[in-house]
Design a protein around this motif. Structure first.
Motif, PDB file in Angstrom:
ATOM      1  N   LYS A   1      -3.772   4.928  -6.058  1.00  0.00           N
ATOM      2  CA  LYS A   1      -4.586   4.362  -4.989  1.00  0.00           C
ATOM      3  C   LYS A   1      -4.219   2.891  -4.819  1.00  0.00           C
ATOM      4  O   LYS A   1      -4.014   2.185  -5.818  1.00  0.00           O
ATOM      5  CB  LYS A   1      -6.071   4.462  -5.331  1.00  0.00           C
TER       6      LYS A   1
ATOM      7  N   ARG B   1       1.009   4.318  -2.774  1.00  0.00           N
ATOM      8  CA  ARG B   1       0.800   5.721  -2.399  1.00  0.00           C
ATOM      9  C   ARG B   1       2.008   6.574  -2.767  1.00  0.00           C
ATOM     10  O   ARG B   1       1.855   7.735  -3.151  1.00  0.00           O
ATOM     11  CB  ARG B   1       0.506   5.812  -0.908  1.00  0.00           C
TER      12      ARG B   1
ATOM     13  N   LYS C   1       0.832  -1.207   0.000  1.00  0.00           N
ATOM     14  CA  LYS C   1       0.000   0.000   0.000  1.00  0.00           C
ATOM     15  C   LYS C   1       0.864   1.254   0.000  1.00  0.00           C
ATOM     16  O   LYS C   1       0.581   2.215  -0.719  1.00  0.00           O
ATOM     17  CB  LYS C   1      -0.937   0.007   1.204  1.00  0.00           C
TER      18      LYS C   1
END
Length: 94
Positions: A63, A58, A54
Motif C-alpha cells: 500500500k 503498488r 505510489k
C-alpha cells in the motif's frame, strides 16, 4: 497550506545564478521532492513524482504511504485519565 494526497507540502525558495528556484517536498515523506524555477511547475513535478512513488509501491504489492494521522490531544487525555484513576495518596506521604 498546500497538500498532495493529504501530505503537507513544504516550499523552500533559493536564489542561484540570479534566478529564483523553488524546492518543494512532502513534510512527512521527505524523499519525495522536486525543484523548478516557478512554484506551479515545482508543484506539478512533485505531483508526478508522488504518482511515480505510489505506482512503485503498488507494483511491489504494498500500500502507498499515507500521512500520519493527527491524534490531537489523545496522548495528553490518556495521561490525565490514568492519573485520575489512581488512588489518592495517603496523608503520611503528603
Amino acid at each position: 497550506m498546500k497538500r498532495i494526497d493529504g501530505f503537507k507540502v513544504e516550499v523552500f525558495e533559493s536564489v542561484r545564478g540570479g534566478k529564483v528556484w523553488f524546492l518543494v517536498r512532502l513534510t512527512d515523506y521527505p524523499s519525495a521532492k522536486a525543484e523548478a524555477n516557478s512554484l506551479p511547475d515545482a508543484m506539478a513535478l512533485l505531483g508526478r513524482t508522488w504518482d511515480d512513488i505510489k505506482v512503485a509501491y503498488r507494483d511491489q504489492g504494498l500500500k502507498p504511504p499515507r500521512p500520519p494521522r493527527s491524534r490531537g490531544n489523545h496522548r495528553a487525555l490518556m495521561m490525565l485519565r490514568w492519573l485520575a484513576s489512581r488512588p489518592p495518596l495517603s496523608p503520611d506521604v503528603l
